[in-house]
Design an enzyme around this catalytic site. Structure first.
Site, PDB file in Angstrom:
ATOM      1  N   ASP A  41       0.840  -1.062   0.110  1.00 44.03           N
ATOM      2  CA  ASP A  41      -0.235   0.086   0.055  1.00 44.03           C
ATOM      3  C   ASP A  41       0.818   1.338  -0.140  1.00 44.03           C
ATOM      4  O   ASP A  41       1.953   1.301   0.230  1.00 44.03           O
ATOM      5  CB  ASP A  41      -0.870  -0.111   1.355  1.00 44.03           C
ATOM      6  CG  ASP A  41      -2.008  -0.880   1.185  1.00 44.03           C
ATOM      7  OD1 ASP A  41      -2.430  -1.185   0.460  1.00 44.03           O
ATOM      8  OD2 ASP A  41      -2.648  -0.962   2.294  1.00 44.03           O
ATOM      9  N   LYS A  62      -3.053   3.936  -3.246  1.00 39.02           N
ATOM     10  CA  LYS A  62      -3.129   5.297  -3.956  1.00 39.02           C
ATOM     11  C   LYS A  62      -2.273   6.257  -3.961  1.00 39.02           C
ATOM     12  O   LYS A  62      -1.626   6.495  -2.811  1.00 39.02           O
ATOM     13  CB  LYS A  62      -4.577   5.998  -3.309  1.00 39.02           C
ATOM     14  CG  LYS A  62      -5.669   5.090  -2.931  1.00 39.02           C
ATOM     15  CD  LYS A  62      -6.786   5.793  -1.899  1.00 39.02           C
ATOM     16  CE  LYS A  62      -7.363   4.740  -1.365  1.00 39.02           C
ATOM     17  NZ  LYS A  62      -8.350   5.271  -0.047  1.00 39.02           N
ATOM     18  N   MET A 175      -7.908   9.239   9.461  1.00 43.57           N
ATOM     19  CA  MET A 175      -8.535   9.648   8.184  1.00 43.57           C
ATOM     20  C   MET A 175      -9.394  10.749   8.631  1.00 43.57           C
ATOM     21  O   MET A 175     -10.724  10.774   8.096  1.00 43.57           O
ATOM     22  CB  MET A 175      -9.146   8.400   7.366  1.00 43.57           C
ATOM     23  CG  MET A 175      -8.292   7.360   7.141  1.00 43.57           C
ATOM     24  SD  MET A 175      -9.568   5.968   6.696  1.00 43.57           S
ATOM     25  CE  MET A 175      -9.631   5.175   8.436  1.00 43.57           C
TER      26      MET A 175
HETATM   27  C1  LIG Z   1      -6.430   3.424   6.122  1.00 42.06           C
HETATM   28  S1  LIG Z   1      -6.210   3.792   7.609  1.00 42.06           S
HETATM   29  C2  LIG Z   1      -4.727   2.718   7.875  1.00 42.06           C
HETATM   30  C3  LIG Z   1      -4.598   2.620   9.439  1.00 42.06           C
HETATM   31  C4  LIG Z   1      -3.287   1.638   9.398  1.00 42.06           C
HETATM   32  N1  LIG Z   1      -3.944   0.178   9.466  1.00 42.06           N
HETATM   33  C5  LIG Z   1      -2.981   1.536  10.978  1.00 42.06           C
HETATM   34  O1  LIG Z   1      -2.816   0.653  11.884  1.00 42.06           O
HETATM   35  O2  LIG Z   1      -2.193   2.461  11.247  1.00 42.06           O
HETATM   36  C6  LIG Z   1      -4.868   5.461   7.065  1.00 42.06           C
HETATM   37  C7  LIG Z   1      -4.809   6.314   8.034  1.00 42.06           C
HETATM   38  O3  LIG Z   1      -3.981   6.235   9.232  1.00 42.06           O
HETATM   39  C8  LIG Z   1      -3.301   7.278   9.613  1.00 42.06           C
HETATM   40  N2  LIG Z   1      -2.009   6.995   9.517  1.00 42.06           N
HETATM   41  C9  LIG Z   1      -1.266   5.917   9.013  1.00 42.06           C
HETATM   42  N3  LIG Z   1      -0.233   6.069   9.213  1.00 42.06           N
HETATM   43  C10 LIG Z   1       0.162   7.374   9.500  1.00 42.06           C
HETATM   44  C11 LIG Z   1       1.478   8.132   9.886  1.00 42.06           C
HETATM   45  N4  LIG Z   1       2.615   7.384   9.781  1.00 42.06           N
HETATM   46  N5  LIG Z   1       1.114   9.403  10.361  1.00 42.06           N
HETATM   47  C12 LIG Z   1       0.116   9.933  10.472  1.00 42.06           C
HETATM   48  N6  LIG Z   1      -1.148   9.341  10.125  1.00 42.06           N
HETATM   49  C13 LIG Z   1      -1.110   7.871   9.974  1.00 42.06           C
HETATM   50  C14 LIG Z   1      -3.889   8.386   8.900  1.00 42.06           C
HETATM   51  O4  LIG Z   1      -4.826   8.881   9.430  1.00 42.06           O
HETATM   52  C15 LIG Z   1      -4.202   7.786   7.466  1.00 42.06           C
HETATM   53  O5  LIG Z   1      -5.484   8.491   6.689  1.00 42.06           O
END
Ligand SMILES: C[S@@+](CC[C@H](N)C(=O)[O-])C[C@H]1O[C@@H](n2cnc3c(N)ncnc32)[C@H](O)[C@@H]1O
Length: 268
Positions: A41, A62, A175
């Site tokens: 991803d 994406k 998100m």
């Molecule tokens: C589809 S979700 C996936 C989350 C993921 N499975 C997790 O456990 O971290 C994606 C969202 O996770 C958050 N996110 C993931 N990695 C991030 C990072 N390194 N810094 C800030 N937000 C993050 C953001 O809000 C992003 O829009």
């Protein structure tokens, strides 16, 4: 007689952690080493792919200018790759089961008789706040934490945020940047104007950006600092006192020295 296909396809969903490639589990590294193909991803740090030198790699996230795969297309690709390569890794940001659609993917694969396994990852929901010194719980300050999606599948703000705004819980919103003004409005309706809030973009990565404020001040800070997705929003008293924390990667300090400084311990 047709030759029997001896390869029993198997797919392991692997959590890639929040961004820093060192925040990967040993089990994840072992799975990547064995993989014949890795489908990954946009949130996955590409450095992690170095652990799979012999695997075919396919980006299915994406990214601006790229074709965006639908979940149905991703599911079909997983089946196709598993049948072609035998053992594949589906690498997902954070933890595969935290807003990762992981269960949809394993259910689909299993419906084709393909074996699946999960290797949990360090979720951004906890690690991104922690890396800048924000604990999601703290004795006498926060008795629980909620992890909520800011935007639901029908593109609305989650109704759970309205419930969470009434509680004293630490609220971690993923998100949520698209819905920030609605989230702020919801908190203001509950007289929470002075509640501390932090926004961390690209947490644990070299390009990390942070904004700290209160419910009433944060929108201006977001505008000034040009904060955007992917970001974590943290609301609650646990944010207090962390305004002056250094970011995870701070050029002013060698990495180890920085970590020891913030933990208040002497490395010697
Ligand atoms: C589809 S979700 C996936 C989350 C993921 N499975 C997790 O456990 O971290 C994606 C969202 O996770 C958050 N996110 C993931 N990695 C991030 C990072 N390194 N810094 C800030 N937000 C993050 C953001 O809000 C992003 O829009």
């Amino acid at each position: 007689m047709a030759k029997e296909n001896k390869i029993k396809p198997k797919v392991t969903l692997v959590g890639a952690g929040p961004g820093d490639p060192d925040l990967l589990t040993l089990k994840a590294v072992k799975a990547l080493k064995k993989a014949k193909a890795v489908l990954y991803d946009a949130l996955v740090n590409e450095e992690i792919l170095n652990h799979a030198p012999n695997a075919e790699k396919l980006f299915i996230g994406k990214r601006k200018g790229n074709h965006k795969f639908s979940q149905d297309e991703i599911n079909d690709l997983l089946v196709e790759y598993a049948q072609k390569y035998g053992y594949i890794v589906r690498l997902k940001g954070g933890d595969p089961f935290v807003f990762g659609r992981g269960k949809e993917e394993t259910d689909y694969l299993e419906s084709f008789g393909i074996k699946t396994a999960i290797i949990p990852g360090i979720t951004s929901a906890i690690a991104v706040p922690a890396a800048v010194g924000i604990p999601v719980t703290h004795r006498n300050l926060s008795e629980s934490f909620w992890v909520i999606t800011g935007t639901t599948s029908n593109r609305k703000m989650s109704e759970d945020i309205k419930l969470a705004a009434k509680s004293t819980a630490t609220v971690v919103i993923l998100m949520g940047m698209e819905k920030l003004s609605e989230i702020i409005f919801t908190y203001k309706l509950n007289n929470r104007d002075e509640t501390p809030i932090a926004i961390i973009q690209d947490g644990t990565k070299t390009e990390e950006k942070t904004g700290f404020g209160t419910i009433s001040s944060i929108e201006k800070i977001v505008e000034e600092k040009q904060l955007s997705s992917p970001a974590i929003i943290i609301i609650g008293e646990v944010v207090n006192g962390h305004e002056s924390m250094l970011t995870y990667f701070n050029e002013a300090f060698p990495e180890d020295e920085f970590i020891y400084q913030n933990l208040n311990v002497n490395p010697m």
